[in-house]
Each structure stands twice: as C-alpha cells, then as structure tokens.
Design a protein around this motif. Sequence first.
Motif, PDB file in Angstrom:
ATOM      1  N   HIS A 111      70.730  74.224  89.071  1.00 26.05           N
ATOM      2  CA  HIS A 111      70.919  74.037  90.515  1.00 26.05           C
ATOM      3  C   HIS A 111      71.330  75.330  91.215  1.00 26.05           C
ATOM      4  CE1 HIS A 111      71.037  69.833  89.163  1.00 26.05           C
ATOM      5  NE2 HIS A 111      70.737  69.509  90.402  1.00 26.05           N
ATOM      6  N   LYS A 135      77.846  71.469  97.965  1.00 27.77           N
ATOM      7  CA  LYS A 135      77.714  70.194  98.666  1.00 27.77           C
ATOM      8  C   LYS A 135      77.280  69.135  97.658  1.00 27.77           C
ATOM      9  CE  LYS A 135      76.487  71.643 103.376  1.00 27.77           C
ATOM     10  NZ  LYS A 135      75.436  71.563 104.431  1.00 27.77           N
ATOM     11  N   THR A 173      78.730  63.297 102.268  1.00 25.55           N
ATOM     12  CA  THR A 173      78.753  64.606 101.612  1.00 25.55           C
ATOM     13  C   THR A 173      80.191  65.032 101.384  1.00 25.55           C
ATOM     14  OG1 THR A 173      76.665  65.316 102.607  1.00 25.55           O
ATOM     15  CG2 THR A 173      78.145  67.051 101.831  1.00 25.55           C
ATOM     16  N   SER A 211      73.218  64.426  94.717  1.00 26.43           N
ATOM     17  CA  SER A 211      72.470  65.684  94.664  1.00 26.43           C
ATOM     18  C   SER A 211      73.449  66.834  94.842  1.00 26.43           C
ATOM     19  CB  SER A 211      71.404  65.727  95.751  1.00 26.43           C
ATOM     20  OG  SER A 211      71.994  65.638  97.036  1.00 26.43           O
ATOM     21  N   ASN A 236      73.978  70.940  95.937  1.00 26.88           N
ATOM     22  CA  ASN A 236      73.406  72.083  96.642  1.00 26.88           C
ATOM     23  C   ASN A 236      74.477  73.145  96.848  1.00 26.88           C
ATOM     24  OD1 ASN A 236      70.543  71.235  97.559  1.00 26.88           O
ATOM     25  ND2 ASN A 236      71.812  69.477  98.096  1.00 26.88           N
TER      26      ASN A 236
END
Length: 704
Positions: free
Chosen positions: A629, A638, A645, A696, A698
């Motif tokens: 990632h 994040k 989030t 997810s 980020n």
Amino acid sequence: MADTHCPYCALQCGITLEGTGAQTSLRGRDFETNGGALCRKGFSAAKLLEHPQRITDPMQRQADGSFAPVDWDTALDLIAHKALEIRAESGADAVAMFGSGSLTNEKAYQLGKFARLALGTSRIDYNGRFCMSSAAAGTNKAFGLDRGLPFPLADLDNAAMILMLGSNVADTMPPFVRHLETVRARGGLIVVDPRRSATAKLADEGAGWHLQPTPSSDLALLLGLAHVVLTESLADTQYLAERTVGLDSLRSSVASWWPERTAKVTGIPADQIRRTARALAAAAKSAKNGGNPVYILTGRGIEQHANGTDTVTAAINLALLLGLPGTLAGGYGTITGQGNGQGGREHGQKCDQLPGYRKISDPEHRAHVAKVWGVDPEIIPGPGIPAVELLNTLGTKSGARMLMVHGANPVISAPDANQIFAALRRLDFLVVSDFFFSETAAEADLVLPVLQWAEEEGTMTNLEGRILRRRAAMPAPGQAKSELWIFSQLAERLNAPGTFSPNASEVFDELKLASAGGIADYSGVNWEDVDQGAAIYWPCPEGSEISTMTGERNGTPRLFLDRFAHSDGKAQIIAVYAPNQLPNKQISLVTGRLLEHYQSGAQTRRVDELATAAPEAALEIHPSTALAHQISDGQMVKVSNQRGTSIARAKLSTDMRLDTVFLPFHFPNTGTANLLTDPSVDPFSKMPEFKHAHVSLNPIKGES
C-alpha cells in the motif's frame, strides 16, 4: 490511609491510598488477584483525583455553545422540568438512560430503579452491551447462569493447560499474568489471536503455542477442535452422559469441520488443530485422574462479533466435551473487562433485566422486585431495547428525545461513531454525569459533576464474582455529588413512588432484598463482612455462614460442582454453525486496548505519563502489507470504509497477519477506531460487530 481497589479493570486489584489532597498516592496491596502488583494505569490512578480538568460544578450549555456553572437546584429543576415536559408530550419512553459497567453495584441498582419508577421508561441499557453481553448470553444458555469466572481466579495458578481465545490480558490487565506463571512453566499456554499480541508472546520459548487465525474465524476453529475430540474418541463420555444434554446435535454440527477444511477457513494448519485438540484432551484426562486442571477462557476478541454468542457457545461445548465445567479438573470462564462489568449486569441496568438477574418479562420476578420497591408490579415497564438500537434511534419518531448518561462515553465506545454523533445531536436534551468533559459530555446540554472511585462508598463485583468494598478516602471536590444523591433528589422532584436513599449501605441492603432468591443472590452478604475483607462470592443466599478469616471463601466460590442452574441440573450442549467463508483479499480491521489506556481513554489520556507513552492512535500493519500500500513506518494513514475514515500513524510489525490491521479504540476525533466498526449485532446478545470490519488503506503524502 485507606484500603480499596483500583478503579479500572475487573481484576479490581487491591490498593492502599495514602496522603491527602495533591499529595495523595497509592501502592499495590497484597490482594488475591494482584498480589501487590499493579499495571501502569493502576499506579497512576491517583493522579486523576486532583486533576485540574475535574468538573466540580454542574455545567449548563449556553446559547453560544460554551458551558457555564449553575447551582445544583437549578440543574436538578431543569432536568425534572425537561423530563416531565417530554413525558407529557411523547410518553415515558421518550426519556432514556444509559448506564455503565464502571458504576458501583448500588449505583447500577438505583439507576435501573430510577429509570423504571421515577421516569417510568423502558428505555434503559448500558455499555456492558458492548462488552460482556455475548458471554452472558452463551453462559446463560449453556449453564443457566452467567458469572464470568465460575471459579476463583487463583484456581488458574496450578493449571496444566489453558486455552485462551481473544484476550490480551498481558496488556489489558497485566497483574493477571501472575496467574499464568505455572501453566507457562509447564508449556501449557495456548493463545488464539489474529495478532501476535503481548499475551500470545507469553507462549513463546516452550511456554505453549500461538494459533493465529484469520479474523472472525474463531467459531470455525472451535468447531474444528470439537470435531477432532469427537472423531478421535477423546471426549469424556461418562461426564457427557451424566451431566449434559444435546450431544447428538453437536455431533452433526461439527461433522463437516475436519481439520483440513477448518485450516482453509482459519488459516491454521491442520496439524496444529489436531495437536491442540489432542493436547487439551490428554491434559483434561490427566486432570480427571488427579492431575492439574485445564481451563478454556474467552475474551472480547471472539465475543464482539455478530456471531459472538455462537462462538462462546462453541467454546463452552468444547469444554463440556472435555468434561471440565462444574468439576475441580478445570472449567470454562470468560474474562470480564470493565471494573464492575460483573455486578453492573446483575442488578437492573440491562433493558430486559431486574435486580438479581431476574427477567423483567417474568411475572413472578416482577412481583418480587415490586414488593421490595413498594409498588404495584403493573407500573414497572416491560423490556426495552438494547444499546445499539437505543442510541441509533435517539431523536427519531421511535426513539427517545431526552437521554441521561452515567459512566459511559458512547461517542468513543459505540460502533459507527458518526451515527452516534448524529443521534446525540438530534436529542432535545442530553444530560451527562461525569468527572471530566468526555467527548460525550462535550455534546451535552447539562453536565453533572460526580464522584471518582476514591471519593465514594459502595461495592463492586470482580471478574470471579467476589463482592468487594470501595471506600471513600478523601472528600469530594467542589460541588461533586454521588449519583445516588442525584437520583434521590430527582426522584423527589418527579414525585417517584418508592424510596431512593443517597446512602450506599442502605441501597445495598435494599439490593440484597431485591436479589434474594434470584440467580445473582446477594441476600446473605452483609456490608460489615465485606468491609472487613471477607471473601464472598455470589450466589450467597440469606443464612449463609460468613467467615472473615484470611483464606476462607464464602458463598459459592465454585459454581456447578453439584449441578448446573437449569431445572434438570444439566448443562445444555447447543449446536452452532459457522459459515464456510474462505479468506479473501480484503484488509480486516480488528480493534482493542493498549497497555497504557482504558476503555474510551477519557481518564487515562489525562495522565501525562500514559498520554506520553501512547499519545495517538497507531495502526499496526505487517511490513509486507504496508509495502503493498506504499505505506512507510510512522506515516499517517487514512483507514476508510463506507461508514467513515480514521487517521492513524503506521506502526509496522510482523506480529500482524498480512490480511489484518489493528487500531486501539481509546482515541477521539479522527483517531476514533469506532468510526469504522460495524453496528450489526448478534441476534441473541445484541453485541455489535466490533472486531471485524473491512477497510481500505491510503497513505497521506507528506505527513509523518
């Protein structure tokens, strides 16, 4: 100087308070659960007593959003006026109460009584719904009674083998580890956790072994272990025939969970599954022949799921197959988390319960409690709605318009935190009783200053069902008052039926009467005996002989030795089923606690050395997952899903699985892990799905 107990976890470690005012300090006391040891949180607890951020006056929100102090009469008159006004317009269920597993037994009891008599509402629940509800549902179904540990914690000291699933006691309650020294020396500690946690590391170097399953696959693992025990004829057939019912249904439910299939779902090799089942069975057989005992212990890691009750049931089934519960050869137990998580769920805070673990829907139970309260049973409301539903419906047509919160911080501790913020802001009136401006208190219309642990009298019930004395060692600061006083004052203003004493010992005496004959029977417990340090475990019915001699145990320290609490005296084996859910490529988030912080962090984040040691949310992530990632160690990340989030600093660690990340849930604002957690609930316990959410990842460029 005063002997009392730590304000944090359910170990309720013995401490001694010394000095006065800003010079107050504490030290560990030689109490059975901690042996004089304390964790970092416990050692620093006295620093909160004279903290400059203490709330010492009732604080009312002003038109500009700020808070200003008001006197108690103004605050209480306002609460009573709002409650009466809203009840007149929308009915009694338009006013709700939310309690806590940190309240004393007396406050938990009085809170439930106040809600049902003074407010007349069924809308009451507490934060234990987020903690112990799946364990309670599972043990009630299997044994007919819910007590976290149905044996003294000290019984673990001589164990030959312990299977611990979903609990990181080395971080969450470090003095617990002293009870694992012998089993580690014997190589018998087996830890199940998707993280290589501090507790899992206790099994290193021949002390045992660590099973590291995929997140949310604990149920499948337990079915796989049971499959091996049954197919290899390792079960205690005599015990099963004499003390249980339901074995045939279990045989069919685990038949398809052979080790190779279980391995595909859990990620644990088939040979490790066989090794674990065989080792447990061999140790249990030895224990039955005079050897050292064997225990299966569970914690929130396997319980805080939408199938948490089934997973607890599967763990109990495994213990029953081995012939352990209700014997001196070992047993099953669940590790209670909050300080009064045990007592807090016994005396009427839950939406479906009355004191003594009585059912609010049972006419006989209602009649008993009504007689103690001096009211007609018909005026006691029926069952309410559990915590997630209660909170999420606030301010809607079907929900409450006014909420009173005692000892909880749901803005941080409840799942899907964005929805909790929105719900609280829909309310007409929010009252929060606290000693600091927690994140929930900051949303309130009125904040009431209440007492901390060293300023109040009362009793607590620890993780082994032992009733303990909490003692006032110092005066309350400013205008801070006990919730018992608040309830008594409000009850008078609301013209409530019954009596509401502000005196803890008087409330305890009434609690005893209300619990008499119930599952959690305290009627034989005397305040004076607890005050003298008598080791008393419930149930302790009226007429029980009590000794205050050190080392003497009173009441029922070990449950089920003669019979289980069902009418036939037998434990119920209940078949449960796991989905054939193979691992996928999504990243799973698990949440939990750190060594330095407790629950929502509203207290521990105010202690300098604890805040310095763990100042922010850290995302534990495997280096290979981080590389995939493009996340570097220390970088801000994040963490997102459809609910929200959270932002956290990456902490690379090979202790994590490649498919799993970990966030602690103690932190506010964008660091709140519960912005991401799933509000889906277990169908039996109504426990939210805290321990598994797909996310997810980020990296935030340029931030570290």
